[in-house]
Design an enzyme around this catalytic site. Structure first.
Site, PDB file in Angstrom:
ATOM      1  N   ASP A  30       0.862  -1.180   0.000  1.00 52.48           N
ATOM      2  CA  ASP A  30       0.000   0.000   0.000  1.00 52.48           C
ATOM      3  C   ASP A  30       0.900   1.231   0.000  1.00 52.48           C
ATOM      4  OD1 ASP A  30      -1.612   2.137   0.603  1.00 52.48           O
ATOM      5  OD2 ASP A  30      -2.653   1.167   2.272  1.00 52.48           O
TER       6      ASP A  30
ATOM      7  N   SER B 182      -2.293  14.734 -13.698  1.00 52.88           N
ATOM      8  CA  SER B 182      -3.462  14.826 -14.574  1.00 52.88           C
ATOM      9  C   SER B 182      -3.549  16.238 -15.140  1.00 52.88           C
ATOM     10  CB  SER B 182      -4.707  14.522 -13.739  1.00 52.88           C
ATOM     11  OG  SER B 182      -5.866  14.929 -14.417  1.00 52.88           O
TER      12      SER B 182
ATOM     13  N   TYR C 269      -8.886  15.192  -5.640  1.00 54.49           N
ATOM     14  CA  TYR C 269      -8.005  14.596  -6.654  1.00 54.49           C
ATOM     15  C   TYR C 269      -7.147  15.681  -7.310  1.00 54.49           C
ATOM     16  CZ  TYR C 269      -6.748  12.204 -11.013  1.00 54.49           C
ATOM     17  OH  TYR C 269      -6.066  11.681 -12.083  1.00 54.49           O
TER      18      TYR C 269
ATOM     19  N   ALA D  90      -6.475  18.651  -6.156  1.00 51.61           N
ATOM     20  CA  ALA D  90      -5.568  19.235  -5.160  1.00 51.61           C
ATOM     21  C   ALA D  90      -4.350  18.336  -4.967  1.00 51.61           C
ATOM     22  CB  ALA D  90      -6.303  19.442  -3.840  1.00 51.61           C
TER      23      ALA D  90
ATOM     24  N   LYS E  22      -3.089  16.068  -7.082  1.00 49.64           N
ATOM     25  CA  LYS E  22      -2.243  16.043  -8.284  1.00 49.64           C
ATOM     26  C   LYS E  22      -1.474  17.348  -8.440  1.00 49.64           C
ATOM     27  CE  LYS E  22      -3.178  11.968 -10.117  1.00 49.64           C
ATOM     28  NZ  LYS E  22      -2.186  10.887  -9.919  1.00 49.64           N
TER      29      LYS E  22
HETATM   30  N1  LIG Z   1      -7.553   7.219 -16.680  1.00 51.09           N
HETATM   31  C1  LIG Z   1      -7.545   8.518 -16.883  1.00 51.09           C
HETATM   32  O1  LIG Z   1      -8.358   9.052 -17.661  1.00 51.09           O
HETATM   33  C2  LIG Z   1      -6.515   9.375 -16.176  1.00 51.09           C
HETATM   34  C3  LIG Z   1      -6.497  10.744 -16.454  1.00 51.09           C
HETATM   35  C4  LIG Z   1      -5.558  11.530 -15.801  1.00 51.09           C
HETATM   36  C5  LIG Z   1      -4.651  10.965 -14.931  1.00 51.09           C
HETATM   37  N2  LIG Z   1      -4.702   9.637 -14.674  1.00 51.09           N
HETATM   38  C6  LIG Z   1      -3.743   9.082 -13.700  1.00 51.09           C
HETATM   39  O2  LIG Z   1      -3.117   7.935 -14.237  1.00 51.09           O
HETATM   40  C7  LIG Z   1      -2.809   7.018 -13.184  1.00 51.09           C
HETATM   41  C8  LIG Z   1      -3.407   5.655 -13.484  1.00 51.09           C
HETATM   42  O3  LIG Z   1      -4.810   5.809 -13.677  1.00 51.09           O
HETATM   43  P1  LIG Z   1      -5.723   4.571 -14.126  1.00 51.09           P
HETATM   44  O4  LIG Z   1      -6.836   5.157 -14.915  1.00 51.09           O
HETATM   45  O5  LIG Z   1      -4.883   3.515 -14.742  1.00 51.09           O
HETATM   46  O6  LIG Z   1      -6.295   4.113 -12.706  1.00 51.09           O
HETATM   47  P2  LIG Z   1      -6.681   2.659 -12.187  1.00 51.09           P
HETATM   48  O7  LIG Z   1      -7.114   1.798 -13.318  1.00 51.09           O
HETATM   49  O8  LIG Z   1      -7.634   2.888 -11.059  1.00 51.09           O
HETATM   50  O9  LIG Z   1      -5.301   2.105 -11.631  1.00 51.09           O
HETATM   51  C9  LIG Z   1      -4.748   2.593 -10.438  1.00 51.09           C
HETATM   52  C10 LIG Z   1      -3.892   1.509  -9.855  1.00 51.09           C
HETATM   53  O10 LIG Z   1      -3.341   1.985  -8.619  1.00 51.09           O
HETATM   54  C11 LIG Z   1      -3.537   0.978  -7.630  1.00 51.09           C
HETATM   55  N3  LIG Z   1      -3.609   1.581  -6.317  1.00 51.09           N
HETATM   56  C12 LIG Z   1      -4.530   2.443  -5.852  1.00 51.09           C
HETATM   57  N4  LIG Z   1      -4.256   2.784  -4.589  1.00 51.09           N
HETATM   58  C13 LIG Z   1      -3.130   2.108  -4.245  1.00 51.09           C
HETATM   59  C14 LIG Z   1      -2.358   2.031  -3.061  1.00 51.09           C
HETATM   60  N5  LIG Z   1      -2.676   2.727  -1.963  1.00 51.09           N
HETATM   61  N6  LIG Z   1      -1.277   1.239  -3.061  1.00 51.09           N
HETATM   62  C15 LIG Z   1      -0.932   0.523  -4.153  1.00 51.09           C
HETATM   63  N7  LIG Z   1      -1.637   0.557  -5.308  1.00 51.09           N
HETATM   64  C16 LIG Z   1      -2.729   1.337  -5.345  1.00 51.09           C
HETATM   65  C17 LIG Z   1      -4.836   0.298  -8.011  1.00 51.09           C
HETATM   66  O11 LIG Z   1      -4.912  -0.934  -7.384  1.00 51.09           O
HETATM   67  P3  LIG Z   1      -6.362  -1.560  -7.012  1.00 51.09           P
HETATM   68  O12 LIG Z   1      -7.025  -1.808  -8.325  1.00 51.09           O
HETATM   69  O13 LIG Z   1      -6.025  -2.783  -6.243  1.00 51.09           O
HETATM   70  O14 LIG Z   1      -7.061  -0.524  -6.188  1.00 51.09           O
HETATM   71  C18 LIG Z   1      -4.674   0.231  -9.523  1.00 51.09           C
HETATM   72  O15 LIG Z   1      -3.909  -0.869  -9.885  1.00 51.09           O
HETATM   73  C19 LIG Z   1      -3.357   7.635 -11.900  1.00 51.09           C
HETATM   74  O16 LIG Z   1      -2.333   8.336 -11.235  1.00 51.09           O
HETATM   75  C20 LIG Z   1      -4.404   8.594 -12.417  1.00 51.09           C
HETATM   76  O17 LIG Z   1      -4.653   9.650 -11.533  1.00 51.09           O
HETATM   77  C21 LIG Z   1      -5.619   8.825 -15.280  1.00 51.09           C
END
Ligand SMILES: NC(=O)c1ccc[n+]([C@@H]2O[C@H](COP(=O)([O-])OP(=O)(O)OC[C@H]3O[C@@H](n4cnc5c(N)ncnc54)[C@H](OP(=O)(O)O)[C@@H]3O)[C@@H](O)[C@H]2O)c1
Length: 294
Positions: free
Chosen positions: A87, A165, A178, A180, A182
């Site tokens: 975590d 983001s 979120y 804040a 980022k």
């Molecule tokens: N998707 C978008 O449109 C978008 C846009 C802007 C920025 N982003 C950024 O890109 C990154 C990835 O986004 P995503 O869309 O791929 O999100 P996602 O599918 O929710 O993946 C996030 C990953 O982080 C893991 N995680 C969350 N909390 C954790 C913790 N405390 N310790 C260890 N692992 C943890 C999750 O594990 P679990 O599944 O087990 O919870 C998941 O594997 C993030 O930083 C997000 O803010 C995404």
């Protein structure tokens, strides 16, 4: 290579895998990366891209079953990866995550702080504990892995990439905590770049725009219940592999800031040079496409 998951409180006893300093033309051959939150989504595809470009990669996440499945898929592709359940909002876990990486691969050249939880709720309605959880995940989930990895990254003159983001650049209604969080890590990157200017380390931020998500991605609602993310227009979204390729390029070129998607770059430009107009456009867009902001 063995397939195993280092469960919390069970440190690895593995001997380090020898990472070859070969003459391969792959950009990341001989390098070791740690990608947090890489059992799914953009983190998984980033880990895959780095490994395809020659790196050994430590995968991380919260769920052993998903982590093992991701490891299995990568191993089938012949990629050099290992796994650690940890975590990233827990300091002891982060120290163990870095120790496990060093035990597995013997060095660390790059950290990508990707793990994050997001939200969709207006601040008025938002439970204060949810605000804290989302901030913790984005701020301490970045600070703890970085602090734990720092001695090894300094030794390798390595690379740190904070995954942020586009919404960190000018805010997004229904995303207060979120945005804040980022924005905080974007600013942290700038400060650290100045503090570490003579270390040879790379400190970068990638501001990601709308991206296609795993179908089971969930974010918190106002009371902390997991809900699907708000609607995003498909034609404005990048795919996860496209984002991963851009992150890999950002690391290769040791860029300070990368802003993804045309809309994201327009957003960044407008909010910097024409902030009032940018707000008016955003408010118009909220009226025009309310589903994106609920
Ligand atoms: N998707 C978008 O449109 C978008 C846009 C802007 C920025 N982003 C950024 O890109 C990154 C990835 O986004 P995503 O869309 O791929 O999100 P996602 O599918 O929710 O993946 C996030 C990953 O982080 C893991 N995680 C969350 N909390 C954790 C913790 N405390 N310790 C260890 N692992 C943890 C999750 O594990 P679990 O599944 O087990 O919870 C998941 O594997 C993030 O930083 C997000 O803010 C995404």
């Amino acid at each position: 290579m063995d397939t195993y998951v280092n469960k919390i409180n069970t440190p690895s006893t593995h001997q380090p895998t020898q990472i070859s300093e070969s003459t391969s033309t792959q950009p990341f051959t001989g390098k070791v990366f740690l990608v947090t939150g890489s059992e799914s989504g953009i983190g998984r595809e980033t880990a895959r891209e780095l490994a395809r470009q020659g790196a050994a990669v430590m995968l991380n996440g919260l769920r052993p079953d998903r982590l093992l499945e991701t490891h299995r898929l990568f191993a089938e592709e012949g990629l050099l990866v290992d796994t650690c359940v940890a975590d990233v909002t827990n300091w002891d876990d982060c120290q163990r995550l870095v120790d496990t990486t060093m035990l597995a691969f013997g060095r660390l050249d790059g950290l990508i702080t990707n793990a994050s939880v997001s939200m969709r709720a207006y601040f008025n309605d938002l439970d204060i504990d949810v605000f804290r959880t989302v901030c913790d995940s984005n701020i301490y989930g970045t600070v703890y892995p970085l602090k734990a990895a720092l001695p090894y990254l300094k030794a390798s003159r390595g690379s740190v990439t904070f995954i942020s983001s586009v919404s960190a650049l000018n805010g997004l209604p229904s995303g207060s905590a979120y945005c804040a969080g980022k924005a905080a890590v974007s600013n942290l990157a700038h400060t650290l770049r100045l503090e570490w200017h003579d270390t040879g380390m790379h400190i970068g931020v990638v501001h990601i725009g709308f991206t296609r998500n795993d179908p089971d991605k969930r974010v918190f609602d106002a009371g902390g219940q997991p809900v699907p993310i708000a609607h995003r227009p498909p034609n404005l979204q990048m795919t996860q592999p496209q984002v991963a390729q851009r992150i890999a390029r950002h690391i290769r070129q040791r860029r300070q800031i990368t802003v993804l998607t045309g809309t994201g770059r327009l957003n960044a430009f407008m909010s910097r040079y024409f902030p009032h107009l940018a707000d008016r456009i955003l408010l118009w867009s909220m009226r025009r496409w309310p589903r994106m902001y609920e």
